[in-house]
Design a protein around this motif. Sequence first.
Motif, PDB file in Angstrom:
ATOM      1  N   MET A   1     -12.305   6.950 -20.015  1.00 53.54           N
ATOM      2  CA  MET A   1     -12.278   6.782 -18.577  1.00 53.54           C
ATOM      3  C   MET A   1     -11.229   5.731 -18.227  1.00 53.54           C
ATOM      4  N   LEU A   2     -10.401   6.067 -17.283  1.00 53.64           N
ATOM      5  CA  LEU A   2      -9.405   5.135 -16.763  1.00 53.64           C
ATOM      6  C   LEU A   2     -10.046   4.330 -15.635  1.00 53.64           C
ATOM      7  N   VAL A   3      -9.938   3.024 -15.674  1.00 54.35           N
ATOM      8  CA  VAL A   3     -10.503   2.159 -14.637  1.00 54.35           C
ATOM      9  C   VAL A   3      -9.353   1.431 -13.953  1.00 54.35           C
ATOM     10  N   LEU A   4      -9.261   1.578 -12.622  1.00 53.42           N
ATOM     11  CA  LEU A   4      -8.206   0.945 -11.844  1.00 53.42           C
ATOM     12  C   LEU A   4      -8.813   0.087 -10.737  1.00 53.42           C
ATOM     13  N   ALA A   5      -8.157  -0.991 -10.421  1.00 52.96           N
ATOM     14  CA  ALA A   5      -8.547  -1.805  -9.258  1.00 52.96           C
ATOM     15  C   ALA A   5      -7.626  -1.446  -8.100  1.00 52.96           C
ATOM     16  N   ARG A   6      -8.184  -1.215  -6.951  1.00 52.26           N
ATOM     17  CA  ARG A   6      -7.417  -0.882  -5.748  1.00 52.26           C
ATOM     18  C   ARG A   6      -7.946  -1.705  -4.595  1.00 52.26           C
ATOM     19  N   LYS A   7      -7.078  -2.030  -3.669  1.00 51.98           N
ATOM     20  CA  LYS A   7      -7.443  -2.752  -2.446  1.00 51.98           C
ATOM     21  C   LYS A   7      -7.393  -1.790  -1.276  1.00 51.98           C
ATOM     22  N   LYS A   8      -7.981  -2.200  -0.163  1.00 54.29           N
ATOM     23  CA  LYS A   8      -7.954  -1.382   1.048  1.00 54.29           C
ATOM     24  C   LYS A   8      -6.506  -1.005   1.368  1.00 54.29           C
ATOM     25  N   GLY A   9      -6.289   0.291   1.642  1.00 53.60           N
ATOM     26  CA  GLY A   9      -4.958   0.788   1.967  1.00 53.60           C
ATOM     27  C   GLY A   9      -4.160   1.257   0.765  1.00 53.60           C
ATOM     28  N   GLU A  10      -4.645   0.986  -0.439  1.00 51.32           N
ATOM     29  CA  GLU A  10      -3.939   1.424  -1.641  1.00 51.32           C
ATOM     30  C   GLU A  10      -4.462   2.786  -2.086  1.00 51.32           C
ATOM     31  N   SER A  11      -3.661   3.492  -2.853  1.00 47.75           N
ATOM     32  CA  SER A  11      -3.991   4.849  -3.286  1.00 47.75           C
ATOM     33  C   SER A  11      -3.685   5.028  -4.753  1.00 47.75           C
ATOM     34  N   GLU A  24     -11.762   1.794   3.344  1.00 46.11           N
ATOM     35  CA  GLU A  24     -12.549   0.673   3.859  1.00 46.11           C
ATOM     36  C   GLU A  24     -13.468   0.155   2.763  1.00 46.11           C
ATOM     37  N   ILE A  25     -13.680  -1.146   2.756  1.00 47.93           N
ATOM     38  CA  ILE A  25     -14.618  -1.770   1.829  1.00 47.93           C
ATOM     39  C   ILE A  25     -15.531  -2.665   2.652  1.00 47.93           C
ATOM     40  N   VAL A  26     -16.835  -2.363   2.623  1.00 47.18           N
ATOM     41  CA  VAL A  26     -17.823  -3.174   3.341  1.00 47.18           C
ATOM     42  C   VAL A  26     -18.959  -3.472   2.368  1.00 47.18           C
ATOM     43  N   GLY A  27     -19.096  -4.723   1.971  1.00 42.42           N
ATOM     44  CA  GLY A  27     -20.123  -5.075   0.995  1.00 42.42           C
ATOM     45  C   GLY A  27     -19.875  -4.347  -0.315  1.00 42.42           C
ATOM     46  N   ASP A  28     -20.898  -3.611  -0.768  1.00 40.96           N
ATOM     47  CA  ASP A  28     -20.744  -2.862  -2.019  1.00 40.96           C
ATOM     48  C   ASP A  28     -20.466  -1.381  -1.777  1.00 40.96           C
ATOM     49  N   THR A  29     -20.022  -1.048  -0.562  1.00 38.73           N
ATOM     50  CA  THR A  29     -19.703   0.336  -0.221  1.00 38.73           C
ATOM     51  C   THR A  29     -18.199   0.495  -0.016  1.00 38.73           C
ATOM     52  N   ILE A  30     -17.658   1.526  -0.620  1.00 43.75           N
ATOM     53  CA  ILE A  30     -16.231   1.823  -0.500  1.00 43.75           C
ATOM     54  C   ILE A  30     -16.085   3.176   0.167  1.00 43.75           C
ATOM     55  N   LYS A  31     -15.259   3.263   1.198  1.00 43.46           N
ATOM     56  CA  LYS A  31     -14.977   4.538   1.854  1.00 43.46           C
ATOM     57  C   LYS A  31     -13.660   5.048   1.302  1.00 43.46           C
ATOM     58  N   LEU A  32     -13.711   6.256   0.713  1.00 39.95           N
ATOM     59  CA  LEU A  32     -12.536   6.855   0.095  1.00 39.95           C
ATOM     60  C   LEU A  32     -12.036   8.029   0.928  1.00 39.95           C
ATOM     61  N   GLY A  33     -10.743   8.219   0.931  1.00 35.09           N
ATOM     62  CA  GLY A  33     -10.131   9.398   1.521  1.00 35.09           C
ATOM     63  C   GLY A  33      -9.486  10.204   0.407  1.00 35.09           C
ATOM     64  N   ILE A  34      -9.645  11.528   0.478  1.00 38.50           N
ATOM     65  CA  ILE A  34      -9.093  12.393  -0.556  1.00 38.50           C
ATOM     66  C   ILE A  34      -8.206  13.438   0.099  1.00 38.50           C
ATOM     67  N   LYS A  35      -6.940  13.487  -0.305  1.00 40.57           N
ATOM     68  CA  LYS A  35      -6.022  14.542   0.120  1.00 40.57           C
ATOM     69  C   LYS A  35      -5.821  15.452  -1.080  1.00 40.57           C
ATOM     70  N   ALA A  36      -6.199  16.722  -0.893  1.00 45.68           N
ATOM     71  CA  ALA A  36      -6.068  17.683  -1.984  1.00 45.68           C
ATOM     72  C   ALA A  36      -5.866  19.068  -1.395  1.00 45.68           C
TER      73      ALA A  36
END
Length: 78
Positions: A1-11, A24-36
Amino acid sequence: MLVLARKKGESILIGNDIELSVLEIVGDTIKLGIKAPAEVGILRKELYVSVENMNVTAEQSTISASDLQHQFKKIKKS
């Protein structure tokens, strides 16, 4: 498994045509966007596991032909 650190706005890019963005990152919840592409199926893993478990349960259950016909008749009425 590849593990990456990303910040808000990074892809990250997966192959040439899938982009995963941190929206978006709020507490322990991360909102992800997927373009596919439309032909790429995207499922939440917990939903996939749930359906898989229901299929295994259904496969192991036994029902008589008359009970099955009765169930179909109930469905048609509703």
